[in-house]
Design a protein around this motif. Structure first.
Motif, mmCIF file in Angstrom:
data_model
loop_
_atom_site.group_PDB
_atom_site.id
_atom_site.type_symbol
_atom_site.label_atom_id
_atom_site.label_comp_id
_atom_site.label_asym_id
_atom_site.label_seq_id
_atom_site.Cartn_x
_atom_site.Cartn_y
_atom_site.Cartn_z
ATOM 1 N N VAL A 12 33.737 4.524 27.564
ATOM 2 C CA VAL A 12 34.434 5.749 27.976
ATOM 3 C C VAL A 12 33.960 6.197 29.358
ATOM 4 O O VAL A 12 34.753 6.656 30.181
ATOM 5 N N CYS A 13 32.673 6.034 29.642
ATOM 6 C CA CYS A 13 32.126 6.440 30.939
ATOM 7 C C CYS A 13 32.786 5.654 32.077
ATOM 8 O O CYS A 13 33.146 6.234 33.108
ATOM 9 N N CYS A 14 32.934 4.348 31.907
ATOM 10 C CA CYS A 14 33.580 3.528 32.940
ATOM 11 C C CYS A 14 35.037 3.932 33.129
ATOM 12 O O CYS A 14 35.552 3.938 34.249
ATOM 13 N N PHE A 15 35.705 4.276 32.039
ATOM 14 C CA PHE A 15 37.097 4.715 32.142
ATOM 15 C C PHE A 15 37.205 5.977 32.981
ATOM 16 O O PHE A 15 38.027 6.049 33.899
ATOM 17 N N TRP A 16 36.363 6.968 32.698
ATOM 18 C CA TRP A 16 36.459 8.224 33.434
ATOM 19 C C TRP A 16 36.001 8.070 34.885
ATOM 20 O O TRP A 16 36.533 8.747 35.772
ATOM 21 N N LEU A 17 35.058 7.195 35.150
ATOM 22 C CA LEU A 17 34.691 6.924 36.536
ATOM 23 C C LEU A 17 35.845 6.268 37.293
ATOM 24 O O LEU A 17 36.095 6.580 38.458
ATOM 25 N N ALA A 18 36.547 5.358 36.653
ATOM 26 C CA ALA A 18 37.690 4.711 37.293
ATOM 27 C C ALA A 18 38.789 5.725 37.593
ATOM 28 O O ALA A 18 39.373 5.732 38.688
ATOM 29 N N VAL A 19 39.059 6.610 36.644
ATOM 30 C CA VAL A 19 40.076 7.647 36.870
ATOM 31 C C VAL A 19 39.643 8.582 37.990
ATOM 32 O O VAL A 19 40.446 8.951 38.864
ATOM 33 N N ALA A 20 38.361 8.969 38.015
ATOM 34 C CA ALA A 20 37.871 9.868 39.061
ATOM 35 C C ALA A 20 37.969 9.215 40.439
ATOM 36 O O ALA A 20 38.377 9.860 41.416
ATOM 37 N N PHE A 21 37.606 7.939 40.531
ATOM 38 C CA PHE A 21 37.729 7.235 41.815
ATOM 39 C C PHE A 21 39.183 7.155 42.253
ATOM 40 O O PHE A 21 39.490 7.308 43.441
ATOM 41 N N ASP A 22 40.099 6.896 41.308
ATOM 42 C CA ASP A 22 41.520 6.829 41.656
ATOM 43 C C ASP A 22 42.025 8.177 42.161
ATOM 44 O O ASP A 22 42.734 8.242 43.175
ATOM 45 N N VAL A 23 41.684 9.244 41.467
ATOM 46 C CA VAL A 23 42.151 10.580 41.860
ATOM 47 C C VAL A 23 41.560 10.963 43.204
ATOM 48 O O VAL A 23 42.276 11.445 44.098
#
Length: 169
Positions: A12-23
């Motif tokens: 889950v941490c990697c998912f939210w980091l990926a979303v944060a980097f995209d945003v």
């Protein structure tokens, strides 16, 4: 028993980091495109780089959520099937035997410092010629040229003397 993961999976941490980097990358990129600032090109490139770096987190998230059944792992990591029948027992015995033989050879080589050489390998062959080279020892305080002479015992031709120069270190 493994917990059942739902929704985002295990990473889950990697998912939210990926979303944060995209945003964040998209936000910086759009600011560079639509806001009238003199460093717009820096913002466009920085946004694109941040979006590109988000791919790392997406790969981590995806590869962390790959499910592999234990039946598929048996051949890859050496797990032994429990219900193979008579042939399964033989393969277990052969695997244990080969492991013991291999580890015994490896340990004996470690204790002895490598393979023992035979007498034939250590003796000098009768047709080989011995080369004698004489060198002089130098101390760091000497700054003079020293000559090194080399001669070949089986051939009376002497090499011309060569000069070496040492510098203090």
């Amino acid at each position: 028993m493994e917990p059942a993961y739902r929704g985002l999976g295990r990473c889950v941490c990697c998912f939210w980091l990926a979303v944060a980097f995209d945003v964040l990358g998209l936000l910086v990129l759009l600011i560079g495109v639509f806001v009238n600032v003199f460093f717009y090109d820096l913002l466009i490139y920085a946004g694109a780089i941040v979006i590109f770096l988000s791919l790392i987190w997406w790969v981590f998230w995806y590869s962390g959520n790959i499910e592999v059944l234990s039946a598929e792992l048996e051949d890859d990591v050496g797990l032994v099937k429990k219900d193979k029948g008579a042939l399964g027992g033989i393969s277990v015995v052969v695997r244990r035997l080969s492991t013991r033989v291999y580890s015994g050879i490896r340990n004996s080589l470690r204790r002895n410092g490598g393979a023992q050489r035979s007498v034939a390998e250590t003796t000098v062959a009768p047709c080989s010629k011995q080369v004698v080279v004489t060198l002089a020892t130098l101390t760091p305080s000497e700054r003079t040229l020293q000559t090194c002479a080399s001669s070949v015992e089986w051939n009376d031709a002497a090499m011309p003397p060569t000069a070496t120069e040492t510098f203090p270190t």
